[in-house]
Design an enzyme around this catalytic site. Structure first.
Site, PDB file in Angstrom:
ATOM      1  N   ILE A   1      -6.168  -6.486   1.431  1.00 59.95           N
ATOM      2  CA  ILE A   1      -5.602  -5.975   0.183  1.00 59.95           C
ATOM      3  C   ILE A   1      -4.463  -6.907  -0.215  1.00 59.95           C
ATOM      4  O   ILE A   1      -3.670  -7.311   0.653  1.00 59.95           O
ATOM      5  CB  ILE A   1      -5.043  -4.546   0.384  1.00 59.95           C
ATOM      6  CG1 ILE A   1      -6.090  -3.623   1.048  1.00 59.95           C
ATOM      7  CG2 ILE A   1      -4.545  -3.966  -0.932  1.00 59.95           C
ATOM      8  CD1 ILE A   1      -7.387  -3.434   0.287  1.00 59.95           C
ATOM      9  N   PRO A  19       2.372  -7.985  -0.079  1.00 60.69           N
ATOM     10  CA  PRO A  19       3.250  -8.975   0.561  1.00 60.69           C
ATOM     11  C   PRO A  19       2.799  -9.333   1.981  1.00 60.69           C
ATOM     12  O   PRO A  19       2.922 -10.485   2.401  1.00 60.69           O
ATOM     13  CB  PRO A  19       4.612  -8.280   0.545  1.00 60.69           C
ATOM     14  CG  PRO A  19       4.556  -7.417  -0.684  1.00 60.69           C
ATOM     15  CD  PRO A  19       3.149  -6.913  -0.746  1.00 60.69           C
ATOM     16  N   TYR A  51      -2.816  -7.431  16.717  1.00 59.90           N
ATOM     17  CA  TYR A  51      -3.070  -6.584  15.543  1.00 59.90           C
ATOM     18  C   TYR A  51      -4.352  -5.767  15.760  1.00 59.90           C
ATOM     19  O   TYR A  51      -4.375  -4.551  15.523  1.00 59.90           O
ATOM     20  CB  TYR A  51      -3.168  -7.463  14.299  1.00 59.90           C
ATOM     21  CG  TYR A  51      -3.154  -6.699  12.992  1.00 59.90           C
ATOM     22  CD1 TYR A  51      -1.971  -6.189  12.471  1.00 59.90           C
ATOM     23  CD2 TYR A  51      -4.323  -6.500  12.263  1.00 59.90           C
ATOM     24  CE1 TYR A  51      -1.957  -5.498  11.264  1.00 59.90           C
ATOM     25  CE2 TYR A  51      -4.320  -5.810  11.062  1.00 59.90           C
ATOM     26  CZ  TYR A  51      -3.139  -5.309  10.563  1.00 59.90           C
ATOM     27  OH  TYR A  51      -3.122  -4.619   9.380  1.00 59.90           O
ATOM     28  N   GLN A  62     -21.505  -5.512   7.091  1.00 60.41           N
ATOM     29  CA  GLN A  62     -22.353  -6.685   7.377  1.00 60.41           C
ATOM     30  C   GLN A  62     -22.795  -6.698   8.841  1.00 60.41           C
ATOM     31  O   GLN A  62     -22.020  -6.346   9.710  1.00 60.41           O
ATOM     32  CB  GLN A  62     -21.576  -7.960   7.052  1.00 60.41           C
ATOM     33  CG  GLN A  62     -21.072  -7.998   5.625  1.00 60.41           C
ATOM     34  CD  GLN A  62     -20.130  -9.158   5.359  1.00 60.41           C
ATOM     35  OE1 GLN A  62     -20.533 -10.213   4.922  1.00 60.41           O
ATOM     36  NE2 GLN A  62     -18.855  -8.936   5.632  1.00 60.41           N
ATOM     37  N   ASN A  77       2.210   4.563   7.327  1.00 65.47           N
ATOM     38  CA  ASN A  77       1.756   3.333   6.668  1.00 65.47           C
ATOM     39  C   ASN A  77       2.481   2.080   7.151  1.00 65.47           C
ATOM     40  O   ASN A  77       1.895   0.997   7.147  1.00 65.47           O
ATOM     41  CB  ASN A  77       1.945   3.508   5.152  1.00 65.47           C
ATOM     42  CG  ASN A  77       1.797   2.200   4.412  1.00 65.47           C
ATOM     43  OD1 ASN A  77       0.687   1.714   4.194  1.00 65.47           O
ATOM     44  ND2 ASN A  77       2.920   1.582   4.044  1.00 65.47           N
ATOM     45  N   ILE A 120       0.835  -1.205   0.000  1.00 66.18           N
ATOM     46  CA  ILE A 120       0.000   0.000   0.000  1.00 66.18           C
ATOM     47  C   ILE A 120       0.876   1.264   0.000  1.00 66.18           C
ATOM     48  O   ILE A 120       0.571   2.250  -0.678  1.00 66.18           O
ATOM     49  CB  ILE A 120      -0.936  -0.018   1.233  1.00 66.18           C
ATOM     50  CG1 ILE A 120      -1.968  -1.152   1.093  1.00 66.18           C
ATOM     51  CG2 ILE A 120      -1.624   1.332   1.417  1.00 66.18           C
ATOM     52  CD1 ILE A 120      -2.772  -1.427   2.357  1.00 66.18           C
ATOM     53  N   LYS A 161      -4.454  -1.631  15.875  1.00 60.97           N
ATOM     54  CA  LYS A 161      -5.204  -0.847  14.888  1.00 60.97           C
ATOM     55  C   LYS A 161      -6.368  -0.087  15.540  1.00 60.97           C
ATOM     56  O   LYS A 161      -6.749   0.998  15.083  1.00 60.97           O
ATOM     57  CB  LYS A 161      -5.693  -1.754  13.760  1.00 60.97           C
ATOM     58  CG  LYS A 161      -4.544  -2.340  12.919  1.00 60.97           C
ATOM     59  CD  LYS A 161      -3.695  -1.251  12.275  1.00 60.97           C
ATOM     60  CE  LYS A 161      -2.613  -1.801  11.365  1.00 60.97           C
ATOM     61  NZ  LYS A 161      -1.778  -0.746  10.768  1.00 60.97           N
TER      62      LYS A 161
HETATM   63  N1  NAD Z   1      -2.734  -5.469   3.232  1.00 58.99           N
HETATM   64  C1  NAD Z   1      -3.842  -5.418   3.930  1.00 58.99           C
HETATM   65  O1  NAD Z   1      -4.779  -6.222   3.739  1.00 58.99           O
HETATM   66  C2  NAD Z   1      -4.035  -4.377   4.986  1.00 58.99           C
HETATM   67  C3  NAD Z   1      -5.314  -4.222   5.517  1.00 58.99           C
HETATM   68  C4  NAD Z   1      -5.529  -3.258   6.495  1.00 58.99           C
HETATM   69  C5  NAD Z   1      -4.494  -2.465   6.914  1.00 58.99           C
HETATM   70  N2  NAD Z   1      -3.251  -2.639   6.387  1.00 58.99           N
HETATM   71  C6  NAD Z   1      -2.188  -1.785   6.888  1.00 58.99           C
HETATM   72  O2  NAD Z   1      -1.639  -1.053   5.799  1.00 58.99           O
HETATM   73  C7  NAD Z   1      -0.245  -0.827   6.021  1.00 58.99           C
HETATM   74  C8  NAD Z   1       0.561  -1.340   4.842  1.00 58.99           C
HETATM   75  O3  NAD Z   1       0.300  -2.724   4.697  1.00 58.99           O
HETATM   76  P1  NAD Z   1       0.879  -3.613   3.497  1.00 58.99           P
HETATM   77  O4  NAD Z   1      -0.067  -4.739   3.347  1.00 58.99           O
HETATM   78  O5  NAD Z   1       1.218  -2.760   2.342  1.00 58.99           O
HETATM   79  O6  NAD Z   1       2.214  -4.170   4.194  1.00 58.99           O
HETATM   80  P2  NAD Z   1       3.554  -4.805   3.543  1.00 58.99           P
HETATM   81  O7  NAD Z   1       4.082  -5.784   4.551  1.00 58.99           O
HETATM   82  O8  NAD Z   1       3.275  -5.297   2.190  1.00 58.99           O
HETATM   83  O9  NAD Z   1       4.514  -3.547   3.501  1.00 58.99           O
HETATM   84  C9  NAD Z   1       4.853  -2.909   4.710  1.00 58.99           C
HETATM   85  C10 NAD Z   1       6.167  -2.179   4.593  1.00 58.99           C
HETATM   86  O10 NAD Z   1       6.489  -1.657   5.902  1.00 58.99           O
HETATM   87  C11 NAD Z   1       7.873  -1.829   6.127  1.00 58.99           C
HETATM   88  N3  NAD Z   1       8.174  -1.852   7.559  1.00 58.99           N
HETATM   89  C12 NAD Z   1       7.857  -2.799   8.458  1.00 58.99           C
HETATM   90  N4  NAD Z   1       8.370  -2.502   9.671  1.00 58.99           N
HETATM   91  C13 NAD Z   1       9.013  -1.316   9.530  1.00 58.99           C
HETATM   92  C14 NAD Z   1       9.745  -0.477  10.407  1.00 58.99           C
HETATM   93  N5  NAD Z   1       9.933  -0.805  11.708  1.00 58.99           N
HETATM   94  N6  NAD Z   1      10.253   0.682   9.931  1.00 58.99           N
HETATM   95  C15 NAD Z   1      10.086   1.030   8.635  1.00 58.99           C
HETATM   96  N7  NAD Z   1       9.418   0.258   7.743  1.00 58.99           N
HETATM   97  C16 NAD Z   1       8.895  -0.896   8.192  1.00 58.99           C
HETATM   98  C17 NAD Z   1       8.210  -3.154   5.438  1.00 58.99           C
HETATM   99  O11 NAD Z   1       9.610  -3.263   5.147  1.00 58.99           O
HETATM  100  C18 NAD Z   1       7.347  -3.089   4.189  1.00 58.99           C
HETATM  101  O12 NAD Z   1       8.041  -2.543   3.069  1.00 58.99           O
HETATM  102  C19 NAD Z   1       0.083  -1.507   7.356  1.00 58.99           C
HETATM  103  O13 NAD Z   1       0.013  -0.584   8.404  1.00 58.99           O
HETATM  104  C20 NAD Z   1      -1.007  -2.545   7.480  1.00 58.99           C
HETATM  105  O14 NAD Z   1      -1.228  -2.928   8.816  1.00 58.99           O
HETATM  106  C21 NAD Z   1      -3.005  -3.571   5.424  1.00 58.99           C
END
Ligand code: NAD
Length: 256
Positions: free
Chosen positions: A190, A193, A155, A256, A90, A18, A159
């Site tokens: 979403i 990775p 988690y 829902q 993020n 994201i 959140k």
């Molecule tokens: N993917 C989903 O379904 C989803 C749903 C709801 C919320 N989110 C939230 O959205 C955000 C992004 O999620 P995503 O799915 O793209 O995650 P991702 O794991 O694909 O990417 C996360 C990035 O954060 C970096 N990261 C992790 N720890 C770190 C640190 N201590 N310092 C700096 N960088 C760090 C990682 O290296 C990675 O590049 C997160 O906060 C996640 O909780 C994701």
């Protein structure tokens, strides 16, 4: 086009998922973007690609759990691009486990990234943004910050914390007249990775993807750009009357 022209953004955890989609979209809409992450090669690759498309971006290696690192990142952003107008908190990590299965060590590790870091980023960005006349802070929460999951205790807690920290910071900024807005975004599942890794721990990846998709009334998972589009709206002046709000982008999951 140019929906965030002349703005300067920091997007944490922007080497993939994201954050990557958000950094690319903000740069494409005219912002100068500082990409931060622990993943140096991934972050630098995205900076190069943004540059090749005529955008302005810079990579900084940042561990978002480190307070001194926040001070340095914001100072380097202001030095490079002259101000700070947008912060997208993020970076995040996922961990499965019920309240009984989760160790205090794992709980603290997750909280450090998902909640402490959002606190630190918000706290330090407010000071910088006030100097430059205002800004927009966007914090990544989740559907898991609204509804519970028996297997996501830490988690869920992190959140949920992001959701209400966002409201407290929004009220503080509004009541102190600082022209800084603070909002949270709540994605459904979403395909990134993070989700790929999470589902691969539960069994067959393709089956997991389809089964997780079916949890959403629209019948499938979302894409990073679906969330980046909402973040762009919150980052732009189009959302100038919006603060302390929750932008839910979840294919109907929480309806829902
Ligand atoms: N993917 C989903 O379904 C989803 C749903 C709801 C919320 N989110 C939230 O959205 C955000 C992004 O999620 P995503 O799915 O793209 O995650 P991702 O794991 O694909 O990417 C996360 C990035 O954060 C970096 N990261 C992790 N720890 C770190 C640190 N201590 N310092 C700096 N960088 C760090 C990682 O290296 C990675 O590049 C997160 O906060 C996640 O909780 C994701």
């Amino acid at each position: 086009m140019d929906r965030v022209k002349d703005k300067v953004a920091i997007v944490t955890g922007a080497a993939k998922g994201i954050g990557e989609a958000t950094a690319r979209l903000l740069a494409g809409e005219g912002a100068s973007v500082v990409i931060t992450d622990l993943d140096v090669s991934g972050g630098e690759r995205i900076v190069q690609e943004i540059g090749a498309h005529g955008g302005r971006a810079l990579f900084l290696c940042q561990d978002v759990t480190d307070e001194d690192g926040w001070v340095e990142t914001i100072a380097a952003t202001v030095k490079a691009f002259g101000k700070l107008s947008i912060l997208v908190n993020n970076a995040g990590v996922a961990l499965s486990g019920s309240v009984e299965d989760t160790t205090i060590e794992d709980w603290r590790k997750l909280m450090a990234v998902n909640l402490d870091a959002v606190f630190l980023g918000t706290k330090h960005a407010i000071g910088a943004m006030r100097t430059f006349g205002g800004g927009s802070i966007i914090n990544l929460s989740s559907i898991e910050g609204i509804v519970g999951d028996p297997n996501l205790a830490a988690y869920n807690a992190s959140k949920g914390g992001v959701r209400l920290l966002t409201k407290s910071a929004a009220l503080h900024c509004a009541k102190t007249g600082s022209n800084i807005r603070v909002n949270s975004v709540h994605p459904g599942f979403i395909w990134t990775p993070m989700v790929e890794n999470y589902l691969s721990t539960l069994g067959d990846l393709e089956e997991g993807r389809e089964a997780t998709g079916r949890l959403h009334p629209v019948g499938h998972l979302g894409e990073p750009i679906d969330i980046a589009a909402g973040i762009l709206y919150l980052a732009s002046d189009e959302s100038k009357f919006m603060t302390g709000a929750e932008l839910v982008i979840d294919g109907g999951f929480t309806a829902q």
